[in-house]
Structures are given as structure tokens and as C-alpha cells.
Design a protein around this motif. Structure first.
Motif, mmCIF file in Angstrom:
data_model
loop_
_atom_site.group_PDB
_atom_site.id
_atom_site.type_symbol
_atom_site.label_atom_id
_atom_site.label_comp_id
_atom_site.label_asym_id
_atom_site.label_seq_id
_atom_site.Cartn_x
_atom_site.Cartn_y
_atom_site.Cartn_z
ATOM 1 N N PHE A 44 3.676 -34.025 11.659
ATOM 2 C CA PHE A 44 3.118 -33.474 10.420
ATOM 3 C C PHE A 44 2.453 -34.512 9.515
ATOM 4 O O PHE A 44 1.851 -34.158 8.527
ATOM 5 N N ILE B 124 -4.497 -31.892 1.618
ATOM 6 C CA ILE B 124 -5.583 -31.247 2.361
ATOM 7 C C ILE B 124 -5.710 -31.821 3.748
ATOM 8 O O ILE B 124 -6.009 -31.108 4.697
ATOM 9 N N ALA B 127 -3.156 -30.126 5.752
ATOM 10 C CA ALA B 127 -3.465 -28.706 5.939
ATOM 11 C C ALA B 127 -4.586 -28.513 6.957
ATOM 12 O O ALA B 127 -4.512 -27.643 7.821
ATOM 13 N N ALA B 149 5.495 -26.200 7.424
ATOM 14 C CA ALA B 149 4.461 -26.887 6.651
ATOM 15 C C ALA B 149 4.955 -27.232 5.246
ATOM 16 O O ALA B 149 4.708 -28.322 4.735
ATOM 17 N N PHE B 215 0.789 -23.794 -2.768
ATOM 18 C CA PHE B 215 -0.334 -22.873 -2.726
ATOM 19 C C PHE B 215 -1.244 -23.240 -1.547
ATOM 20 O O PHE B 215 -1.735 -22.393 -0.825
ATOM 21 N N LEU B 216 -1.392 -24.528 -1.361
ATOM 22 C CA LEU B 216 -2.308 -25.042 -0.352
ATOM 23 C C LEU B 216 -2.002 -24.519 1.049
ATOM 24 O O LEU B 216 -2.876 -23.992 1.735
ATOM 25 N N LEU B 219 -2.443 -20.756 1.441
ATOM 26 C CA LEU B 219 -3.841 -20.373 1.525
ATOM 27 C C LEU B 219 -4.412 -20.701 2.898
ATOM 28 O O LEU B 219 -5.188 -19.950 3.471
ATOM 29 N N THR B 220 -4.002 -21.846 3.412
ATOM 30 C CA THR B 220 -4.563 -22.343 4.642
ATOM 31 C C THR B 220 -4.015 -21.637 5.866
ATOM 32 O O THR B 220 -4.736 -21.321 6.792
ATOM 33 N N THR B 231 2.411 -17.242 -4.687
ATOM 34 C CA THR B 231 1.332 -18.054 -5.263
ATOM 35 C C THR B 231 -0.018 -17.540 -4.786
ATOM 36 O O THR B 231 -0.979 -17.485 -5.548
ATOM 37 N N ALA C 19 -8.305 -25.047 4.209
ATOM 38 C CA ALA C 19 -8.200 -25.468 5.509
ATOM 39 C C ALA C 19 -9.386 -25.128 6.243
ATOM 40 O O ALA C 19 -9.736 -23.998 6.384
#
Lengths: 315, 280, 410
Positions: A44, B124, B127, B149, B215-216, B219-220, B231, C19
Motif C-alpha cells: 500500500f 492521491i 489512491a 485502503a 473522502f479520497l 471517492l476513488t 462522506t 483516482a
């Protein structure tokens, strides 16, 4: 996993053999304990970084997604981002943003931590409630701050005008001289809970009797802080600062939500500029290059700090 | 520092304790003003952001009814993901922290440095890489995928904090356990973990917060409404035609409640001071 | 609508921290959809994720799909995330059968090779407004068809203007005078949106283009004059400095709350404004540089495309759906329900007489331009230069000519 029991009826091994197998067993157990974390970290973190590193060396555009073609670009992406007219401004803003945020968060966080060392009713509850800013999704707190900081009708300017402090309605988010200050302010607000929690924990670990001894020696409040609190808190302080810098330098959502790097790049940082290159202009190669520069800056800082810290501890 | 350092006031001074409480409330009022504003807007009927009155005079709960009917499921998803992330972080991080704290390993320094460096990588970057990997692994739109994640922030943090605490557990305690015939796993579970309770709670709390606020990754790594943390649910309110701010803020208020409850409960155990040796 | 109206800035920006799968995947790949013949299910991707647009499009799509002998499985994502989603799907070879794109994005996506030219299916854009066709064309080939469009105009609060004895301005001079007269107390004469993003650029375009400015080179006196107008309005105090950070939705909020007497905005705001019964407003064309000069407004709206999925049968059906959405009847129907304007020029006159509230916008359509017509996939770079320049001039960092020159030279 590590609990080895000889099968019934087996011949007990001799002393040396048992010692060796025991030691081997220890090794194996330690590896098994460590393995999940190491594997996770490699998957990760290691993998994305390697990928980002490679991408910075390629010409990577929207077409790449469909065709899979990303021609080799060498160092061209790095050259392009460093020579861009925004780079020096973004670099300066990054430094100011990081330094300002850390300073504000730390001073206020420490002040509050010290304050909450006192015993008073509702202490625990108030302290817990102070962590709320952290729980609010940034989409929401960003929007709320945008209204509060609004030039004409924002709550802050209405308040300042009411107490005759700033009747001119300063444009917190729209003036090139204030925008960076405004995003720093909001970022401080978000960072206070983290600093408060960790510093408070650190203060709790300082034995009470040291203060009592200092008081008996006639030390004033200021002196007690200077000679008891500060030296003993130092290790915690170093954690807060190192993690703080590392977290702050890559802050993106706060700035994007409030000013989008504007007006006229007044609050543009390396992180936001990297985002703009990748996701607004779809130049992923350059975006990755700038992202790598950011990681490098962060790394250099951490190494210097850790070195200095180790030396200080050794002395 | 304007506030003098005195743990517990000496008697004889004319500064009653409730005055400290008053000061505390004052500080809280200033720092939580944006939260008040959020609640204020959530109770306004208009849903517009211009010239919101200082007080919600015309109370309206339409924001809350919308939020409850539409975001209830997303709240549950968030809760499951955040709790899952807490469990995952602890399971992965604590054994590693134990080994790093208690045994001399040649590569321990390298691992710790790696953990620190991991904190420098912008979200990012992670992600982006995860999206493709997740597509291949079939983890998109799944709760386990989000848990994995969202733990990217919690695991390194938990390793640092828990390790720092465990270095202070005397070697002799562990050896005594081993002499009694306990295996590594049992020593770890029945001796080391109970002693580290406060550090574990601290790590758990932070992991929860990291995952809750994400949130990232939401969303991804999600593309449908099936698995959608709150979120992201909030974000869908802020759309093309209507930006229904009352509902947005009402959702945010509702979404904060479980987290606040947890905070208040966990607060007394927080032993963040264990970070003392986290980065050395 | 179009890229910049979709959302308020904060969330939009946050959301686009997205992404995109940054991996290289081999070219080719085909959808192994097995259903040939019979009823196919077409996967649809668009960004009408909110009501009322969501339902309007759902109904239109279902009706057209059933005509084409198909059903649909639709995914509507928040606006700011659409392109990222498309790129993700392009790299994982999971593009939908029918894809809606904001019109300035089409050429960028067509350039990747992910879209199918519509002439493959015998579709043509005869009778469509030129600007609309330009936006959907890449290297001489038509890749999308856009049933409805929109643009921006000048909204004014009829009560405030009547009370102040001001008539709606038609030229820049009149605009400046009117805005100054209408400014008093906490009320500004005019509001527009000038943030550092494509939304700001979109709002600046009608001023720049109507004065003869061009995106190929923005360091020209024509563009500088247009920028000077914005600077003058702000310097005179007729426009709030907050415009630098306002989205069009924020501008609308200001107008609705009576904090601005006029605003530059689009017809998608009608439902929000109409919900406020006490508010009376009307719309006229954006004022021209001088009396009698034509307005060149930018075209918004979405275009429907057929991605390269490799499944010929489904592609053919998707193309039929595109054709159906663009029929005369469907255009009028969609335009009515979405507060937009049909793109077939023959429909304009009757449409605006039947829907007087969009007349101010419809009148600008025949002369309107698309953003990508000239520069194609290079448009984002030019758009960035434009907003960089006006932000610099509006904050007083440089005078308009200088700001434009600096931005043009990067």
C-alpha cells in the motif's frame, strides 16, 4: 503458531538441539509477527511510490489511459515543473503554509494541553468536544469556513465590523495578501485536536512529584514549565513536530476547498500545483514529478530532523 | 505561554475551579464556532448560504428528515468501514509493534524509518495506484477494499504509537511468561496486550478517526451507490442544480454523533504520551 | 450542464482528487458481451446524478432504448468526477455503451481513441447549430451529438431595476453605469463568477469573444479591453471582490438573496430562482462592447457518444439511442424539461416563442461558439491561461495587458 509441543511419544531432543530449535522458533515467530505489517506496507505504500516514480519519467496524457502508450521522457517533466513560473511561488507558499500551520497548531495545542492539566469540572468532556473539528468531513468544514470567511456577508467580517475592529470587510479568501493567511488559519483549526491530544498525553506522563519538588524549591509557574515540563516533554514534542510537518506539507483538500490555490496563485502550494497538473490539465507525468519533489522535500526534512534529534539525545 | 503550568491548584487562591470550567467553555465556544454554524445552517429552512442569521429562528427539520431517509445506509457503511479498519489496524500493527519493541532485530531501524516515510506519501498517489490494483483484484465497491485502503493512515500510526509504549514493558515480564511455558502467541495475547491497553485504545481511536473522515478513497474506490460512506454521500447532495445546504449540514451533524460518542468514551484511556519514543 | 456549473467549488475540487488508474494497459480488448440479438442491456454513464435532471434523462433514455430494442443500466456520477471515471474505465476496458460528455471534454476523449466516429452508424449533424457541431467534431469526424445546449446571459432583478429607474443594459458602457447606479449599501450592482478554474474562464468568454478576442493568443488589445471591463466593474465597487472565489451557484445565491441586482448566469438556475416566489427577474443577452455588435457566447451542454467497446451489436443500438435523443421531438422535450435550448437551429424560433424565459439565451445560440472548436484538445491549456490572467488583473497584480501577456507566455 509459535506454540510447539512435541508429539506424544517422541524422543526429547538433546539440550543443544533444543536450544537451537527454540532459537529458530523465536526467529520464525518474530518474522510471522512482522510479516503482515511489512507486506501491507509494501503493497500500500511501496508499490504506489514506485509507480509514481516511473510515471514522472514518462509523457503521460489522457490518451495513455486508452492506448497504454507513455513515451519515455527522461527528466523533461522535472525540468518543466521546476522552470515553471509558479514553482518558486508555490515553494515559498509551501514553506510558509507548513511553518505557519505547525507553529499555530503547536502553540495553541500546547497551551490547551497545559490548561487541561488543571482539575476542574467537565474537564474530560470539554477536552473530548475539542476534537470535533477533526470529525467533520472536510467537504463540510471547507464549505462552512468559506461562508464564515466570506468578504461581504461572512460571520467573521460581520463580527469584526460589529466590534469595530475591521470595518473595511477584509477579503480573507479574495485578497492576495490574506488568502494564504486564511488557509493557514483554517488548517491550524483542523490541526489543534491532534496536537492537543498528543501533547496532553505527554504531559500526563510527567510525574506529579517533580512539580511538587520544584514548587518546594520556590520555582515560579514559568520556571516549572521551563525546567520541568519542557525537558520532559521534548520527546513528545519531537513526534508532534515531525509528524505535523510531514502531514502538513502534503495538505491539499483544505486549500482546494477554500481558495483553489487562488487568487492569482496566492495560496498555491506544491501539493495543490501537483494536483492541478495531474487532474485539471491531465498532465500526469508533470504532476507525478512535482509530487516526487514534495516527497523528497519531506524526506530531507525528516532526515535532518532525526539526525539533529539523535545528536541532541546523545549529548 | 500565558497559562501557568500547575497541575491542580494549591489551596488558598481565590480562583475557584468552576472559573477554569468557564474559561474552558469560552475556549470551546471560539474553537467550535464553525460547528455551531454548521448546526445553525442545518436548522435553517432556506438552504441558502447568504446572510444566514446568527440564530436559527425559523426552525426547520427538513434537512434532518432528508438526511435520515437518504443517508441512513451510508452512515451504517461508514461505521462498518471505520470499525473494520480499527480491527484491521490493530491486528496488523500490534504484533509488528511488539516485535520491533522487544527484540533486537537487524532491520528494525529500516522498518521504522520506512513507516515514517510512508507518512509522507500524498494520498492521491496511493489512491491512483490502488484503483488499478483493485480493479484486477475485484475489490472495487467492497467494504473490505475500503477497510484495507482506509487503514493506510492507521497502520503506520498504530505501529509507531504501540511500539513506543511496548518498549517500556520490562523484558523480564515477557521472559517470565515464556518460562512458564507460554508460546509467543500466548505471551503476546495474554501478557503484552492487556498491559498495553491504553496504547491500543489510543491507536484504535486514531484509526477510527482516519477511516471515518476519509473522502479520497471513498471517492476513488467506489463507483456505485451500493457501498458508499457518508462522506461521499454528502458530496452527492452538492450537485448540479440544487445545493441543499440544510441537508448537507444535517447529514454532517448526524454523521458526527457516533464519532463524538466514541470520543467521549475513549478519551479517558487516551495515552498518547506513549508516542514519546515513537520517532527516534 | 457544462463542466463548471456542476457544483460549488469546494466539493468539486475535493472530489476531483480522484483516482485515475495510472497504469499502462495494452491496447485492444473487447467486451465479451454475449447477447447478440434479442434485448441488449446498454450501459449508460452520465453526470445527471441529481433531481430533477436525473429523472428527466432516465425517462428519455428508457424511451429511446426501447425504440432501439434495448434496455439500459445507467450510472450517474457527480459532475466533477465524470472524466476521471471515463479515464478509469478506458484503462480497465470497461467503457459504457453510451457515454455522455460535457462538450468541451469530447475532443480530449476522442483524441485517446476511446470513441467511435458516428458516421460509422450513418449519423450526421445536419441542421445543428455550428458551434455545437464543432465541439463534437475531432479531426474532421463527428464523435457526438448534442440534443440540447445552454449559454449564459444577464439576469436582472426587475423590482430593483424598476425602483432605481434603470433599464437592462445592452452595451458595456450601459452595464458599467447601471451597475454603479444599482450598487448601494450591502447590495452590489452586478455579480459574476471569476475563480481560478474553468468556470471563471467560461464566464469571461462572452466578453472576450464578443470584443474579438481569441483563445489562440490572449495577449491582444481586444481581450485586454474585455478584461479592463471586469477590472473597472470591480474597481468601481459594482462587483464584489468575492467574485474571485465565487462559483456560479454562489453568484446565484447572492442574486437570490437580493445582494446583487444583476448577474451573469445560465438557465439551469431557473428552478432555484423560481422556487422563491418573492423574487422577480428577467433575462437579457450579455451586453455587447458597443451598440449593434453581435454577442459571441460560449455553448454549454452535453454531447452523447458511443465508446469503443468492441461489441458491434451494442454499439449500433447505442447509436440508435443517440439518434433518438437528438430527434426534433426529443430535443424540444428535453429542452423544455431541463431549462435548455434545442440545438437544431430550425427549432429555435418556435421554441423561444413557446418558452419566453429562455429567449435571452436562445437568441445567442446561432452566433455562439464552442470552447474547443478552435484549439480542440489544447483548450484546457488556453482556458488555464485565461483564468490565470484575469485573476492576476482583478487582484491588481498587473494591469490587464500585462497580465494577459504574462499568462500567454506561461
Amino acid at each position: 503458531m509459535a506454540e510447539y509441543e512435541p508429539p506424544p511419544g517422541s524422543v526429547p531432543p538433546d539440550r543443544v538441539g533444543r536450544w537451537q530449535s527454540r532459537r529458530g522458533q523465536d526467529r520464525l515467530a518474530q518474522l510471522l509477527f512482522l510479516a503482515p505489517a511489512v507486506i501491507y506496507m509494501l503493497a500500500f505504500f511501496g508499490y504506489p511510490v514506485v509507480k509514481n516514480f516511473l510515471m514522472a519519467l514518462q509523457t503521460y496524457s489522457t490518451s495513455t489511459f486508452y492506448t497504454g502508450e507513455a513515451p519515455w521522457a527522461g527528466l523533461a517533466n522535472y525540468r518543466a515543473v521546476i522552470t515553471s513560473s509558479v514553482f518558486s511561488k508555490a515553494l515559498l507558499n509551501t514553506v510558509l503554509f507548513t511553518a505557519g500551520s505547525i507553529l499555530g497548531q503547536f502553540v495553541i495545542g500546547l497551551g490547551l494541553a497545559v490548561f487541561f492539566r488543571r482539575r476542574f469540572p467537565l474537564n474530560g468532556l470539554l477536552r473530548s468536544l475539542l476534537l470535533i473539528p477533526w470529525l467533520i468531513p472536510l467537504i463540510v468544514s471547507g464549505a462552512v469556513w468559506r461562508w464564515i470567511l466570506d468578504k461581504d456577508n461572512g460571520a467573521l467580517n460581520r463580527f469584526l465590523a460589529a466590534i469595530h475592529l475591521a470595518p473595511g470587510h477584509p477579503g480573507w479568501l479574495t485578497s492576495t495578501s490574506l488568502a494564504l493567511l486564511a488557509v493557514i488559519m483554517v488548517n491550524i483549526w483542523i490541526g489543534i485536536p491532534f496536537n492537543l491530544t498528543i501533547l496532553y498525553g505527554g504531559l500526563q506522563d510527567i510525574p506529579e512529584d517533580l512539580y511538587e519538588a520544584a514548587t518546594l524549591d520556590g520555582a515560579s509557574g514559568r520556571q516549572r514549565f521551563r525546567y520541568v515540563t519542557w525537558p520532559l516533554l521534548r520527546p513528545v514534542v519531537s513526534v508532534v513536530l515531525v509528524l505535523g510537518v510531514v502531514y502538513t506539507i502534503k495538505v491539499l483538500d483544505v486549500i482546494l476547498g477554500l481558495t483553489n490555490g487562488g487568487p492569482a496563485n496566492a495560496s498555491q502550494t506544491i501539493a495543490t500545483q501537483s494536483y492541478h497538473l495531474s487532474f485539471v490539465q491531465f498532465d500526469f507525468g508533470q504532476g507525478a514529478a512535482l509530487g516526487n519533489i514534495l516527497i523528497a522535500i519531506s524526506l530531507v526534512f525528516a532526515v535532518i530532523y532525526l539526525r539533529a534529534n539523535r545528536r541532541a539525545v546523545d549529548e | 505561554m500565558a497559562i501557568p503550568v500547575t497541575p491542580g491548584r494549591r489551596p488558598g487562591r481565590a480562583w475557584p475551579r468552576w472559573a477554569d470550567t468557564a474559561v474552558g467553555v469560552g475556549i470551546l465556544a471560539v474553537l467550535l464556532f464553525p460547528i455551531y454554524w454548521m448546526i445553525n445552517v442545518s436548522l435553517q429552512p432556506g438552504g441558502s448560504a447568504v446572510g444566514t442569521p446568527w440564530l436559527p429562528v425559523h426552525l426547520s427539520f427538513h434537512g434532518y428528515s432528508t438526511a435520515l431517509s437518504q443517508q441512513g445506509r451510508n452512515l451504517l457503511t461508514s461505521l462498518v468501514v471505520a470499525l473494520g479498519s480499527v480491527a484491521f489496524c490493530l491486528v496488523i500493527a500490534t504484533p509488528a509493534a511488539y516485535v520491533l519493541a522487544q527484540f533486537r532485530l537487524r532491520f528494525a531501524g529500516a522498518i521504522l524509518f520506512g513507516v515514517l516515510i510512508s507518512q509522507m506519501i500524498p494520498g492521491i498517489v496511493i489512491a491512483n495506484a490502488l484503483y488499478t490494483a483493485y480493479t484486477d483484484a475485484g475489490l472495487l465497491n467492497s467494504v473490505p477494499g475500503l477497510i484495507l485502503a482506509d487503514s493506510t493512515a492507521g497502520i503506520p500510526f498504530a505501529i509507531l504509537i504501540v511500539r513506543a509504549f511496548m518498549t517500556s514493558i520490562p523484558q523480564s515480564v515477557i521472559e517470565a511468561g515464556r518460562v512458564d511455558g507460554a508460546g509467543h502467541l500466548r505471551t503476546f495475547v495474554s501478557i503484552v496486550l492487556p498491559m498495553s491497553r491504553n496504547a491500543l485504545i489510543t491507536a484504535a481511536l486514531f484509526s477510527f478517526l482516519f477511516a471515518w473522515a476519509d473522502f479520497l478513497f471513498a471517492l476513488t474506490l467506489t463507483t456505485t451507490a451500493d457501498v458508499r460512506p457518508v462522506t461521499l454521500g454528502l458530496y452527492t447532495y452538492i450537485g448540479t442544480y440544487v445545493s441543499d445546504w440544510s441537508s448537507v449540514m444535517a447529514t454532517a451533524v448526524l454523521a458526527s454523533i457516533p464519532a463524538i460518542v466514541l470520543l467521549v468514551v475513549a478519551q479517558r484511556y487516551v495515552a498518547a504520551g506513549t508516542t514519546a519514543g515513537a520517532v527516534k | 450542464m457544462f463542466r463548471s456549473t456542476r457544483s460549488r467549488k469546494a466539493p468539486a475540487a475535493l472530489a476531483s482528487i480522484l483516482a485515475i488508474p495510472l497504469t499502462l494497459t495494452a491496447c485492444g480488448g473487447s467486451d465479451s458481451g454475449s447477447d447478440s440479438g434479442g434485448t441488449a442491456t446498454l450501459r449508460v454513464l452520465d453526470y445527471y446524478s441529481n433531481e430533477p435532471g436525473r429523472t428527466v434523462w432516465q425517462k428519455a433514455l428508457e424511451a429511446c432504448a426501447s425504440q432501439a430494442g434495448a434496455t439500459i443500466s445507467r450510472e450517474a456520477v457527480p459532475g466533477a468526477t465524470l472524466i476521471q471515471k471515463v479515464l478509469q474505465q478506458a484503462s480497465s476496458k470497461t467503457l459504457p455503451d453510451l457515454l455522455m460528455l460535457d462538450n468541451p471534454d469530447l475532443q480530449q476523449i476522442a483524441q485517446t481513441g476511446a470513441l467511435t466516429p458516428l458516421d460509422t452508424f450513418g449519423l450526421k449533424a445536419d441542421g445543428f447549430a455550428k458551434g455545437v457541431v464543432d465541439a463534437s467534431t475531432y479531426q474532421g469526424k463527428l464523435y457526438g451529438l448534442q440534443p440540447v445546449t445552454n449559454t449564459i446571459g444577464l439576469f436582472y432583478n426587475t423590482d430593483i431595476l424598476t425602483k432605481a429607474g434603470v433599464t437592462p443594459p445592452t452595451t458595456w458602457e450601459e452595464l458599467k453605469t447601471a451597475a454603479r447606479k444599482l450598487t448601494s449599501g450591502s447590495q452590489y450592482g452586478l455579480a459574476f463568477s471569476a475563480p481560478a478554474n474553468y468556470e471563471g474562464t467560461w464566464q469571461f468568454l462572452p466578453f472576450m469573444w464578443s470584443n474579438g478576442g481569441d483563445e489562440k493568443n490572449i495577449a491582444t488589445p481586444e481581450t485586454a479591453q474585455a478584461l479592463q471591463l471586469w477590472v473597472d466593474l470591480m474597481k468601481a465597487g459594482s462587483v464584489s471582490k468575492s467574485a474571485l472565489n465565487w462559483t456560479q451557484a454562489d453568484v446565484n445565491d447572492q442574486f437570490r438573496a437580493g445582494k446583487a441586482a444583476m448577474m451573469v448566469n445560465g438557465p439551469w438556475q431557473f428552478p432555484v430562482l423560481d422556487a422563491d416566489k418573492a423574487l422577480h427577474y428577467a433575462v437579457v443577452k450579455i451586453p455587447a462592447p458597443a451598440a449593434g455588435r453581435p454577442i459571441v457566447a460560449p455553448l454549454g451542454g452535453e454531447t452523447w457518444t458511443v465508446p469503443q467497446t468492441g461489441n458491434k451489436d451494442k454499439q449500433a443500438k447505442a447509436a440508435k439511442v443517440v439518434a433518438c435523443l437528438n430527434s426534433d421531438e426529443s430535443q424540444v422535450n428535453l429542452a423544455k424539461q431541463n431549462q435548455t435550448i434545442p440545438t437544431r437551429t430550425a427549432l429555435l424560433a418556435s421554441f423561444s416563442s413557446a418558452n419566453p424565459n429562455v429567449k435571452g439565451f436562445a437568441d445567442q445560440i446561432p452566433t455562439a461558439r464552442s470552447r474547443t472548436g478552435e484549439l480542440g484538445a489544447d483548450w484546457p491549456k488556453a482556458a488555464t491561461k485565461i483564468y490565470t490572467a484575469f485573476q492576476s488583473a482583478l487582484t491588481g497584480q498587473a494591469d490587464p495587458a500585462k497580465a494577459l501577456e504574462q499568462a500567454q507566455n506561461g
